[in-house]
Design an enzyme around this catalytic site. Structure first.
Site, mmCIF file in Angstrom:
data_model
loop_
_atom_site.group_PDB
_atom_site.id
_atom_site.type_symbol
_atom_site.label_atom_id
_atom_site.label_comp_id
_atom_site.label_asym_id
_atom_site.label_seq_id
_atom_site.Cartn_x
_atom_site.Cartn_y
_atom_site.Cartn_z
ATOM 1 N N LYS A 85 -7.267 6.536 6.836
ATOM 2 C CA LYS A 85 -6.970 8.421 6.493
ATOM 3 C C LYS A 85 -7.769 8.543 7.995
ATOM 4 C CE LYS A 85 -6.757 8.364 1.818
ATOM 5 N NZ LYS A 85 -6.549 6.361 1.272
ATOM 6 N N GLU A 107 -8.286 17.945 -0.693
ATOM 7 C CA GLU A 107 -8.525 17.323 -2.075
ATOM 8 C C GLU A 107 -8.891 16.202 -2.125
ATOM 9 O OE1 GLU A 107 -6.147 17.533 -0.002
ATOM 10 O OE2 GLU A 107 -5.534 15.566 -0.447
ATOM 11 N N SER A 373 -4.217 -1.340 5.209
ATOM 12 C CA SER A 373 -4.723 -0.379 5.953
ATOM 13 C C SER A 373 -6.057 0.134 5.634
ATOM 14 C CB SER A 373 -4.076 1.139 4.329
ATOM 15 O OG SER A 373 -4.132 0.065 3.649
#
Ligand code: PLP
Length: 389
Positions: A85, A107, A373
């Site tokens: 991310k 968010e 990930s």
């Protein structure tokens, strides 16, 4: 194809008041894409701060255990803050900074994207507000604390189901009011144009690196790519570099407790086409178009819709989408920990679960790249309750 569309999917289904903000972002994005100084600065941050390139690790023990294809792991878990991310959060924070914005907002559901965004804000000297459903604030106290440590303000959202989709609505409302000095950092390849393209742009570094690395290690392209799909950004990041190649790709959604139980987040296996939060895609909805509650053992896959380009790739048959159940993901979580000494994020464990099914079916001369990930430190407490020892 029409701008912002992937076949029939994508688009920009937002209130009129948001259009100027999206237009401005799109034109800034186009400008920075061509700007050499922007790329120099971004590449420097990716190298010195995020820790790129991440290794492409040959998982010898897992390969031997599964007895089939050679399994490589793209180690996004080794990125600063522990997941992919940050690639997107840093990229968007840099766009905000260079566009003269003073503030970024985002968010967050489980808090991972909130932490990544707050990190980018701290690094680049931006003010930061994170919207989070009050249910999630309770469940993810540690990530709330992290965001505050990083200097962000966390605003609790108590409307609707008090979770991610309500937080997105509030963040969009904030952006509409404060667009002059604020950039909205969306966390995955979803939402109105240009976000799916923007987020893919910043995550595509995963696939570019992996391609170069596998050619170095094996002298050829892989036979198969496997990645988990929440909104779809880590999968798109890996897949994007191989879409024109003869490489099979599998996206793995959260099957939760099974599709028939209704307790899952498998948009392709259990959803239908609809419009949600700015984009047309596959959505978990009832016959009247009301968004259904979703479930997954992994918070990062627990979302009612999926990136529009994934919907398109599914329709084309270019990528195959499947799901892993909670229990299969937990098995994979334990398996990778014990065989390789790598504790994966529960999201990534879904991709490992599919690898467990695929590798033995392929010959030993075949190659699979799995996108790992994120790391599982954030999940060990939860797993210790579900699978005590
Ligand atoms: C958020 C998250 C995901 C899911 O998001 P995508 O946009 O589908 O990549 C997957 N893995 C980890 C570790 C995450 O934190």
């Amino acid at each position: 194809m029409k701008k912002g569309y992937y076949g029939q999917f994508g688009g920009r289904f937002v209130p009129e008041t948001l259009i100027p903000a999206l237009e401005e972002l799109e034109s800034n994005f186009r400008r920075f894409k061509r700007d050499k100084d922007f790329h120099t600065r971004l590449n420097e941050l990716l190298k010195q701060y995020v820790g790129r390139p991440t290794p492409l690790y040959f998982a010898r023990n897992l390969t031997e255990r599964l007895g089939g294809a050679r399994v490589y792991l793209k180690r996004e878990d080794l990125c600063h803050t522990g997941a992919h991310k940050i690639n997107n959060a840093i990229g968007q924070a840099l766009i905000a900074r260079l566009s003269g914005k003073e503030r970024i907002i985002a968010e967050t559901g489980a808090g991972q994207h909130g932490v990544a965004t707050a990190t980018g804000a701290a690094l680049l000297g931006l003010k930061c507000t994170i919207y989070m459903g009050s249910e999630d604030v309770k469940r993810q106290a540690l990530n709330v604390f992290r965001m505050k440590l990083l200097g962000a303000e966390v605003r609790e959202v108590s409307s609707g189901s008090r979770t991610l989709k309500d937080a997105i609505n509030e963040a969009l409302r904030d952006w509409t009011t404060n667009v002059r000095n604020t950039h909205y950092v969306l966390g995955t390849v979803f939402g109105p144009r240009p976000y799916p393209e923007l987020v893919k742009y910043f995550q595509s570094v995963i696939g570019r690196e992996a391609k170069r690395q596998i050619l170095e290690a094996e002298g050829r392209l892989p036979d198969m790519l496997i990645a988990c799909v929440g909104g779809g950004s880590n999968a798109m990041g890996l897949f994007s570099a191989f879409l024109k190649d003869d490489v099979k790709m599998i996206g793995v959604e959260a099957g939760g407790k099974g599709i028939d139980t209704g307790l899952h987040a498998a948009r392709f296996a259990g959803g239908s086409i609809g419009v949600f939060q700015g984009a047309k895609s596959y959505v978990l909805q009832d016959q009247d178009g009301n968004i259904l509650d979703t479930h997954s053992v992994s918070a990062g896959l627990d979302y009612a819709s999926v990136g529009p380009e994934h919907a398109y790739l599914k329709e084309l048959g270019r990528v195959q989408y499947t799901y892993a159940l909670d229990e299969e993901a937990l098995d994979a979580f334990e398996l990778l920990s014990a065989t390789e000494g790598i504790i994966p994020a529960l999201e990534s464990a879904h991709a490992i679960a599919e690898t467990v099914k695929q590798a033995p079916k392929l010959g030993r001369d075949k190659i699979i790249i799995v996108n790992l990930s994120g790391r599982g430190d954030k999940d060990v407490e939860q797993v210790s309750r579900l699978r005590p020892r």
